[in-house]
Design a protein around this motif. Sequence first.
Motif, short mmCIF file in Angstrom:
data_model
loop_
_atom_site.label_atom_id
_atom_site.label_comp_id
_atom_site.label_asym_id
_atom_site.label_seq_id
_atom_site.Cartn_x
_atom_site.Cartn_y
_atom_site.Cartn_z
N UNK A 1 -1.71 -3.09 -6.59
CA UNK A 1 -1.93 -4.30 -5.82
C UNK A 1 -3.02 -4.18 -4.77
N UNK A 2 -3.56 -2.99 -4.58
CA UNK A 2 -4.64 -2.79 -3.61
C UNK A 2 -5.82 -2.15 -4.32
N UNK A 3 -7.00 -2.59 -3.97
CA UNK A 3 -8.19 -2.00 -4.58
C UNK A 3 -8.57 -0.73 -3.84
N UNK A 4 -9.31 0.13 -4.52
CA UNK A 4 -9.79 1.36 -3.90
C UNK A 4 -8.84 2.52 -4.05
N UNK A 5 -9.26 3.63 -3.49
CA UNK A 5 -8.48 4.86 -3.52
C UNK A 5 -8.07 5.23 -2.11
N UNK A 6 -7.01 6.02 -2.02
CA UNK A 6 -6.45 6.40 -0.73
C UNK A 6 -6.18 7.89 -0.70
N UNK A 7 -6.44 8.46 0.46
CA UNK A 7 -6.17 9.87 0.70
C UNK A 7 -4.75 9.99 1.23
N UNK A 8 -3.97 10.87 0.64
CA UNK A 8 -2.59 11.09 1.09
C UNK A 8 -2.63 12.00 2.30
#
Length: 185
Positions: free
Chosen positions: A11-18
């Motif tokens: 549901x969210x675009x892009x990538x995320x750092x944990x």
Amino acid sequence: MDLKDIAAVSGKSGLYKVLKPTRNGVILESIDEQKTKFIANANTRVSLLKEISIYTDGKEASVPLEDVFSRIFEKYGKTIDVSGKSSPAELQKFVESVVPDYDKEKVYQSDMKKLVVWYTTISTYFPERFTAASSSESASAETSEVKEEAEPVKAAKPKAKAAKEKVTDKEEKEAKPKAKTAKKA
């Protein structure tokens, strides 16, 4: 940066750092200029890139995303000529060039767009990931050759230790009575 530290959120675009886990979920930071942080709770679907793969028709059911990224880097380098806004035919041609036996029924256009966008994002913000991967692959190939050569030597060592232990046990048994007789005299 390893793919186990990078996530995609449904549901969210892009990538995320944990960043780190919390009681209710995990703290994520966007991989872009804004560096926005948010907590993904238990209801949010978070997928680590390490766990994602592409379906194939071949012997193996799928190819891990890490291998696909390595293939793209070997073939095209850090920059690729397609984008998430490319035509479906261009995206399909690109994916076929990287994974020729991908399953055309299970891999959708949206998956191909994500692949291109994710690769572009990672190569932009973590370029060392691909240089480190290529150097680690060559290093792992060298270490596997060294391990193959070293394995027979390692197999011989335990036998030698066992033989030494037997000798030392015998010597100790023989030495103990001699010591007792020496003390008595």
